[in-house]
Design a protein around this motif. Structure first.
Motif, short mmCIF file in Angstrom:
data_model
loop_
_atom_site.label_atom_id
_atom_site.label_comp_id
_atom_site.label_asym_id
_atom_site.label_seq_id
_atom_site.Cartn_x
_atom_site.Cartn_y
_atom_site.Cartn_z
N SER A 241 -9.58 7.20 -4.78
CA SER A 241 -10.78 6.44 -5.14
C SER A 241 -10.79 5.10 -4.42
O SER A 241 -11.85 4.61 -4.02
CB SER A 241 -10.90 6.27 -6.66
N ALA A 242 -9.61 4.49 -4.22
CA ALA A 242 -9.55 3.22 -3.49
C ALA A 242 -9.98 3.44 -2.05
O ALA A 242 -10.73 2.63 -1.48
CB ALA A 242 -8.14 2.65 -3.54
N LEU A 243 -9.51 4.53 -1.45
CA LEU A 243 -9.85 4.82 -0.06
C LEU A 243 -11.35 5.02 0.10
O LEU A 243 -11.98 4.48 1.00
CB LEU A 243 -9.10 6.08 0.39
N LEU B 234 0.83 -1.20 0.00
CA LEU B 234 0.00 0.00 0.00
C LEU B 234 0.86 1.25 0.00
O LEU B 234 0.61 2.21 -0.74
CB LEU B 234 -0.92 0.00 1.22
N ARG B 235 1.90 1.22 0.84
CA ARG B 235 2.81 2.37 0.91
C ARG B 235 3.41 2.67 -0.46
O ARG B 235 3.42 3.81 -0.92
CB ARG B 235 3.91 2.00 1.90
N ARG C 204 -13.74 3.92 -1.74
CA ARG C 204 -14.44 2.66 -1.93
C ARG C 204 -14.31 1.76 -0.71
O ARG C 204 -15.27 1.13 -0.29
CB ARG C 204 -13.90 1.96 -3.17
N LEU D 11 2.36 1.69 -3.51
CA LEU D 11 1.40 2.06 -4.54
C LEU D 11 0.86 3.47 -4.32
O LEU D 11 0.62 4.20 -5.28
CB LEU D 11 0.25 1.05 -4.58
N CYS D 12 0.68 3.85 -3.06
CA CYS D 12 0.15 5.19 -2.80
C CYS D 12 1.18 6.27 -3.12
O CYS D 12 0.81 7.39 -3.49
CB CYS D 12 -0.30 5.32 -1.34
N ARG D 13 2.46 5.90 -2.99
CA ARG D 13 3.52 6.86 -3.30
C ARG D 13 3.46 7.31 -4.75
O ARG D 13 3.93 8.38 -5.09
CB ARG D 13 4.89 6.19 -3.04
N LEU D 14 2.89 6.47 -5.62
CA LEU D 14 2.81 6.80 -7.04
C LEU D 14 1.89 7.97 -7.31
O LEU D 14 1.95 8.59 -8.36
CB LEU D 14 2.31 5.59 -7.84
N GLY D 15 0.98 8.22 -6.35
CA GLY D 15 0.08 9.35 -6.54
C GLY D 15 -1.00 9.03 -7.53
O GLY D 15 -1.36 7.88 -7.77
N GLY D 16 -1.54 10.07 -8.12
CA GLY D 16 -2.63 9.90 -9.08
C GLY D 16 -3.97 9.79 -8.37
O GLY D 16 -4.07 10.03 -7.17
N ASP D 17 -4.97 9.39 -9.13
CA ASP D 17 -6.32 9.31 -8.57
C ASP D 17 -6.56 8.04 -7.78
O ASP D 17 -7.46 7.98 -6.95
CB ASP D 17 -7.36 9.34 -9.71
N ALA D 18 -5.77 7.01 -8.10
CA ALA D 18 -6.05 5.68 -7.53
C ALA D 18 -6.15 5.65 -6.00
O ALA D 18 -7.10 5.08 -5.48
CB ALA D 18 -5.02 4.69 -8.04
N PRO D 19 -5.19 6.25 -5.24
CA PRO D 19 -5.31 6.15 -3.79
C PRO D 19 -6.62 6.71 -3.26
O PRO D 19 -7.28 6.08 -2.42
CB PRO D 19 -4.12 6.97 -3.27
#
Lengths: 412, 340
Positions: free
Chosen positions: B146-148, B133-134, B150, B136-144
């Motif tokens: 929207s995942a949070l 998680l650490r 959800r 993937l979240c570091r990559l930024g973008g919208d994903a973190p």
């Protein structure tokens, strides 16, 4: 014993330096370097654990005074904690360090510090925003509740980002930037064997970008290939084929891995050989002519090196028959694409060989066999008359097709 | 049966106090015993997961003794050991002797690698997932983000499910607490996400989770019965998102439309500027009003119908003016597709 000790000491220094270097800078290069050393560092950790588990806390600190530093640096590096079993071995090493009978405050302090580090390792992810943390607490959930769900959703979000990027082909704005794709693939390197990541790995492998050059990091392909060959992950055939198509070294490694299985000192029966070859996914991948040519080239090399060893010939024949079977499944016929698969050797010979003898009724096999034999003789004679075509090419083409090779010696 | 229930309650109490200062009295033996109990309960979970009666009996007795920090459901028996482990590791109040024994109790080493009833492998997996998680979240973008959202929506849904049955008083209490503690904007975003949770794949949702609509209903009911929340919900969420939520829940679309018409009456026509302007600072401006009504019209055909019918009836009541600037309803209809 002394040599081992000296080796370990120098390894220890090497890794301590590496870990320090990695924590100073978190650039792309550092990340790449870390990924390259992940398996090496894990091996080192294993060795350390074997030694530490036999010692008590005081003895450890005497022999390795900087062990705390080393383990702490490892704990603060998410790439290391994400890789394979490294997090487990680091935890075991920390447990060895606990002082069972602390007499001084320094010793108690050490225990406290170890607990803090263990706690950190087990909750490596914390929400950035305090408010969000508050919400989770208000609902009464802890990390053990939301990590699996959050990771699953994170993977889903990234997969849809990839899919959308793929669909929006020419629309540059909604396309995923190449740098982002590169970073994403790099970050996946230690995580390839984590089951939650499988959809993302698959999506990356089958993503066909619109850039002329490869956007994914080569170390990503290597990591996936390695995990696949060691059977640490399960991937669909299409993903594996895509991997080999995009990253040549992985294809070569996979073929060598197969050769090692087939041609090691143990003699294996034909059935086992067929099993190995089929399970390797190489015949299915070889339906792509570009992939077939490379595998074929490697077979050719081994044949030459071993002076036509019988097990290599057998493997080649089994491989070719698996390929034909795979092509049939894809509803392609060898006859139509022959030139692409076998650019060497006379085309008429290839055409004659591609028809399986089993497909010809019993009594009518002599004629085609004689025809093939004639073509082969011509190929050799052509050469003696000074034609550039190499007789080896024709022979090499011929030996692919086991059905024809065995026919003359089989009973009518 | 009774001994089992007692054991569960006792463990639940232990779990509840594991975060607090009571652990300063614990010794290594107590920790070992607690973990043994947790292991026993894990076996209980595995044995009775498919057996309705035992499961129900246990669940009925659970929330009573442990409280919110104890075992909250039968399902929590599966992760009792890991949960206890994490809390004890983090608790600075734990007596030193117990704290010393804890690491090797939790991580016995390679021998325990293949055992599935000790917390070692599950805790190690947690560590690995956390690092993932650490990274993937570091990559930024919208994903973190929207995942949070959800994940929070799913967790909220799960909590509402736990407060089962038709009794929505408990559900309302939980939601009120969330609203009070905030952060409010996040609560609103999560509510919207939760209301859309089952809409993405309605067919499979129907088959696999027919009772799932209960949680959605509880949430909806709370939203519609809390005017302050509803007003904030309808103002904070972006027009398009709100329109999709409204498209899935008819009662909400009605309430939303009612609010929009109420807000429309706050605007008056400024002759000098030649536009509809708000009376007070906090009123919704003309542009936003139009945007929201337009989004509703674009979301679903039935919504468009509702909007047009509502506006037309208001226009008639106002005097059916055709000239712009006389009645806001006339002007709004002119701004909408198919309104003129």
């Amino acid at each position: 014993m002394a040599q081992e000790s000296a080796d370990l000491a120098s390894d220890y220094q090497f890794w301590l330096q590496k870990l320090s270097a990695w924590e100073q800078a978190s650039s792309k290069e550092t990340q790449k370097d870390t990924c390259l050393h992940l398996s090496g560092f894990q091996e080192f950790l294993r060795q350390m654990y074997e030694i530490l588990k036999e010692m008590d806390s005081d003895a450890i600190l005497e022999r390795f005074p900087t062990i705390g530093q080393l383990l702490a640096k490892a704990c603060w590096n998410p790439l290391i904690l994400a890789y394979d079993e490294s997090q487990k071995i680091v935890i075991w090493c920390l447990c060895c360090l606990v002082n069972k009978e602390p007499r001084t405050s320094a010793e108690s302090g050490l225990n406290s510090w170890i607990r803090g580090l263990l706690s950190h390792v087990l909750s490596a992810f914390r929400f950035d925003m305090k408010e969000v943390c508050l919400f989770t607490k208000s609902l009464g959930y802890e990390s053990i509740d939301y990590y699996p769900s959050l990771l699953k959703n994170m993977v889903l979000s990234l997969v849809s980002e990839l899919r959308e990027s793929h669909l929006n082909g020419l629309n540059t704005q909604s396309r995923m930037a190449p740098e982002r794709m590169m970073s994403l693939s790099q970050v996946c390197v230690p995580l390839v064997t984590l089951p939650d990541m499988e959809p993302l790995v698959e999506a990356l492998l089958t993503y066909h970008g619109h850039e002329p050059q490869e956007v994914l990091a080569p170390e990503f392909f290597e990591a996936v290939n390695e995990a696949f060959l060691l059977e640490k992950i399960v991937l669909p055939t299409s993903s594996v084929v895509s991997l080999w198509f995009r990253h040549l070294p992985s294809l070569e490694k996979a073929t060598l891995h197969l050769f090692e299985k087939l041609f090691s000192s143990k003699i294996i029966c034909l059935r086992r050989m067929e099993c190995c070859i089929r399970e390797s996914f190489l015949p299915q991948a070889a339906c792509q002519p570009a992939i077939f040519r490379i595998v074929d080239e490697m077979f050719r090399f081994v044949l030459l090196e071993t002076d036509g060893a019988p097990e290599v010939l057998a493997a080649l024949q089994v491989f070719t028959s698996c390929l034909v079977e795979a092509l049939k499944k894809e509803k392609k016929q060898l006859t139509f694409a022959l030139r692409t698969y076998f650019p060497y050797g006379a085309p008429c010979l290839a055409a004659a060989l591609s028809q399986h003898p089993e497909a010809i009724p019993q009594g009518h096999r002599l004629q085609p066999l004689l025809h093939i034999s004639q073509l082969l003789r011509e190929a050799v004679e052509d050469c003696t008359r000074g034609c550039p075509r190499n007789p080896f090419e024709s022979w090499f083409l011929f030996v692919h097709f086991g059905g024809w090779v065995d026919l003359p010696s089989s009973r009518p | 049966m009774e001994p089992l229930v007692q054991q569960t309650e006792r463990f639940s109490e232990l779990l509840a106090v594991s975060c607090g200062s009571l652990v300063s009295t614990w010794d290594a033996e107590k920790v070992r015993r607690a973990l043994q109990w947790a292991r026993y309960l894990l076996h209980v979970y595995r044995r009775f997961a498919g057996r309705g009666r035992v499961r129900e009996a246990l669940e009925r007795r659970l929330p009573a003794r442990g409280g919110p920090l104890g075992l909250r459901s039968f399902a929590a028996l599966e992760s009792g050991d890991a949960r206890l482990a994490l809390r004890l590791l983090r608790n600075r109040a734990l007596a030193p002797a117990a704290a010393r024994a804890l690491p090797s109790l939790l991580f016995p080493g390679p021998a325990a690698d293949h055992r599935d009833d000790v917390p070692q492998s599950r805790l190690v997996l947690l560590a690995r997932r956390g690092s993932a998680l650490r990274l993937l979240c570091r990559l930024g973008g919208d994903a973190p983000r929207s995942a949070l959202l959800r994940t929070h929506a799913e967790l909220l849904d799960a909590r509402l499910h736990e407060l089962g049955g038709a009794d929505s008083a408990a559900a309302r209490k939980l939601l009120d607490t969330l609203w009070t503690r905030g952060p409010r904007e996040h609560v609103l975003d999560v509510t919207a996400e939760a209301l859309l949770l089952r809409e993405e794949d309605p067919e499979t949702a129907q088959i696999t989770d027919p009772a799932g609509a209960d949680e959605t209903q509880k949430l909806l009911r709370w939203l519609l019965e809390s005017p302050e929340v509803l007003a904030a919900f309808c103002r904070h969420l972006p027009a398009r998102r709100l329109a999709s939520v409204a498209g899935c829940h008819h009662a909400l679309s009605r309430a939303y439309l009612d609010l929009l018409t109420t807000w429309a009456t706050r605007l008056h026509y400024d002759l000098q500027m030649g536009a509809w302007v708000p009376t007070q600072m906090e009123d919704m401006p003309w542009e936003e009003l139009c945007l929201r009504l337009q989004s509703l019209c674009h979301a679903q055909p039935f919504l468009r119908e509702e909007v047009l019918v509502t506006l037309r009836s208001r226009k008639t009541l106002d005097g059916d003016f055709e000239v712009p600037g006389m009645s806001i309803w006339t002007d709004l209809l002119l701004a909408l597709p198919g309104g003129a």
